[in-house]
Design an enzyme around this catalytic site. Structure first.
Site, PDB file in Angstrom:
ATOM      1  N   ASN A  59      99.571   0.557  18.012  1.00  0.00           N
ATOM      2  CA  ASN A  59      99.489   1.969  17.634  1.00  0.00           C
ATOM      3  C   ASN A  59      98.471   2.232  16.528  1.00  0.00           C
ATOM      4  O   ASN A  59      98.733   2.991  15.589  1.00  0.00           O
ATOM      5  CB  ASN A  59     100.870   2.491  17.214  1.00  0.00           C
ATOM      6  N   ASP A 116      96.181  -1.335  22.263  1.00  0.00           N
ATOM      7  CA  ASP A 116      96.848  -2.578  22.660  1.00  0.00           C
ATOM      8  C   ASP A 116      95.937  -3.761  22.333  1.00  0.00           C
ATOM      9  O   ASP A 116      94.751  -3.754  22.673  1.00  0.00           O
ATOM     10  CB  ASP A 116      97.173  -2.546  24.159  1.00  0.00           C
ATOM     11  N   HIS A 160      99.152   3.745  29.399  1.00  0.00           N
ATOM     12  CA  HIS A 160      98.440   2.570  28.891  1.00  0.00           C
ATOM     13  C   HIS A 160      98.028   1.708  30.076  1.00  0.00           C
ATOM     14  O   HIS A 160      98.598   1.802  31.166  1.00  0.00           O
ATOM     15  CB  HIS A 160      99.325   1.744  27.957  1.00  0.00           C
TER      16      HIS A 160
END
Length: 433
Positions: free
Chosen positions: A328, A398, A424
């Site tokens: 994040n 990520d 994602h």
């Protein structure tokens, strides 16, 4: 008595009496003039106004703001404004500014500016909703709010990124022996319906790390339980909140030991970290919280970063560490599409970026940037709004972070940006251990 007859009188001998000349007493309206009328003024000549395009029934055509607009010169004529039924606030009308742009409030007595938008995709069209949450979301999505995301998604797209060919061996020639895949699934049940489990079978990783599962241990879908080649599965979820956060670690071989959390009571109840110990290294699956909308959770995020760094240092003192997951944070400006517009948004604040810098300064390396330092457009997250993924308006949130002493065993780190199934995309790290 003799009667006398008057002699005959001819009309010629009769003298008419004089006429009395009187002043004109009739009203002037009864007089008819013979002079031609003055030519009409050109700018008052009536001309038909263009018709506004048709709109859906929920946006009926409104009347003109002023009757004087009908007498405007042709070069200043404007189409009639279109006003929605629920577009009034504090006595002001919302009038479309221009085609394809948002509505602009105008005060009383002001005339609308700009063209009337089209019925489809114009300014009067309602914005599309975001993704529909099948379950209560965690609220940990990085990036700005929906309105700002939609606006950023319409901006200039980032350059496209194509995953280069896989490096099968280290620079010394050792072939990879461990494949670790990480994926933020944004809801495990929805991920299965979108075909995410089928792609995992094709990728065939040795270790699979999943984040934001949003389900308890008892609610794991049977398709995930039955994944071939990954019989050893370990799940963590938030206590009392099964639809919040959650991570999972699936392995082909049984780990020596598995732990949950980072040893911090403030954050361990959220089910964000699972650690598996293997003979040659630790594999940590993590779902780091972000600062939240409006940065309301920035201080808890900073406390998590500090506690998580101490946890990783303790592991690295025993064995090398491979950290995979949704951290994040976009560390550098190259890691998101619009860095200048997101400096104060969660995921790109100076505090969050500084926390990642301290992690790298403690003996850890961002494996992707180590191998591809100049790769642009390599993102792993795209919002569902505004077609951001098709335009590659995204973030790289990520990571596969390794201990510095594992760099000699690092073969490659892949970003599978063409794989669908979540907001994602998965990443894969290949190591020769």
């Amino acid at each position: 008595m003799t009667s006398r007859r008057a002699p005959p009188v001819s009309l010629a001998d009769v003298t008419p009496p004089p006429l009395l000349l009187l002043p004109p007493l009739l009203p002037p309206l009864l007089y008819v003039t013979t002079a031609p009328p003055p030519p009409p003024r050109e700018h008052f000549r009536f001309r038909p106004r263009p018709r506004a395009p048709s709109l859906p029934s929920r946006f009926p055509r409104a009347r003109s703001l002023s009757r004087r607009s009908r007498r405007r010169p042709p070069h200043k004529a404007q189409p009639r404004p279109l006003i929605g039924p629920a577009r009034r606030r504090r006595g002001r009308r919302l009038v479309p500014r221009a085609e394809g742009r948002s509505l602009k409030p105008e005060g009383r007595g002001q005339r609308p500016r700009g063209r009337v938008p089209r019925a489809v995709g114009g300014a009067c069209a309602m914005p599309k909703r975001g993704k529909k949450k099948e379950e209560s979301g965690s609220g940990d999505e990085a990036g700005p709010g929906p309105a700002k995301v939609a606006k950023a998604a319409k901006a200039a797209p980032a350059p496209s990124y194509e995953d280069p060919p896989t490096r099968e061996a280290t620079p010394e020639g050792r072939r990879w022996t461990l494949k670790v895949t990480s994926w933020n699934v944004d809801g495990l049940r929805a991920w299965v319906r979108k075909g995410g489990a089928k792609w995992v079978q094709e990728e065939a990783p040795d270790v699979l790390c999943l984040q934001e599962t949003k389900c308890g241990v008892s609610a794991v879908p049977p398709e995930v339980r039955a994944l071939p080649g990954l019989p050893h599965q370990f799940w963590a979820s938030a206590e009392g909140r099964p639809g919040y956060s959650g991570v999972g670690l699936l392995a082909k071989t049984e780990p020596l030991n598995v732990t949950y959390g980072i040893g911090d009571p403030e954050h361990d109840a959220d089910g964000r970290v699972v650690t598996a110990e293997f003979p040659s290294l630790f594999v940590v699956c993590a779902y780091v919280p972000n600062a939240g909308r409006g940065l309301v959770r920035l201080e808890p995020r900073q406390r998590f970063d500090a506690a998580f760094l101490e946890f990783l240092r303790r592991l690295d003192a025993q064995k090398p560490v491979l950290l995979c997951g949704d951290l994040n944070v976009a560390h550098a400006e190259i890691d998101l599409c619009h860095p200048r517009a997101n400096r104060a948004n969660p995921g790109f604040t100076p505090q969050e970026r500084e926390g990642f810098t301290r992690l790298l300064g403690a003996g850890f390396v961002d494996s992707f940037r180590h191998l591809y330092p100049e790769a642009r457009g390599a993102f792993t997250f795209w919002t569902y709004l505004g077609g951001a993924r098709a335009r590659n308006v995204g973030w790289r949130l990520d990571y596969a972070v390794v201990s510095r002493r594992l760099l000699g065993s690092l073969c490659d780190t892949k970003i599978r940006n063409t794989v669908a199934g979540s907001d994602h995309c998965p990443i894969t790290a290949l190591l020769a251990v």
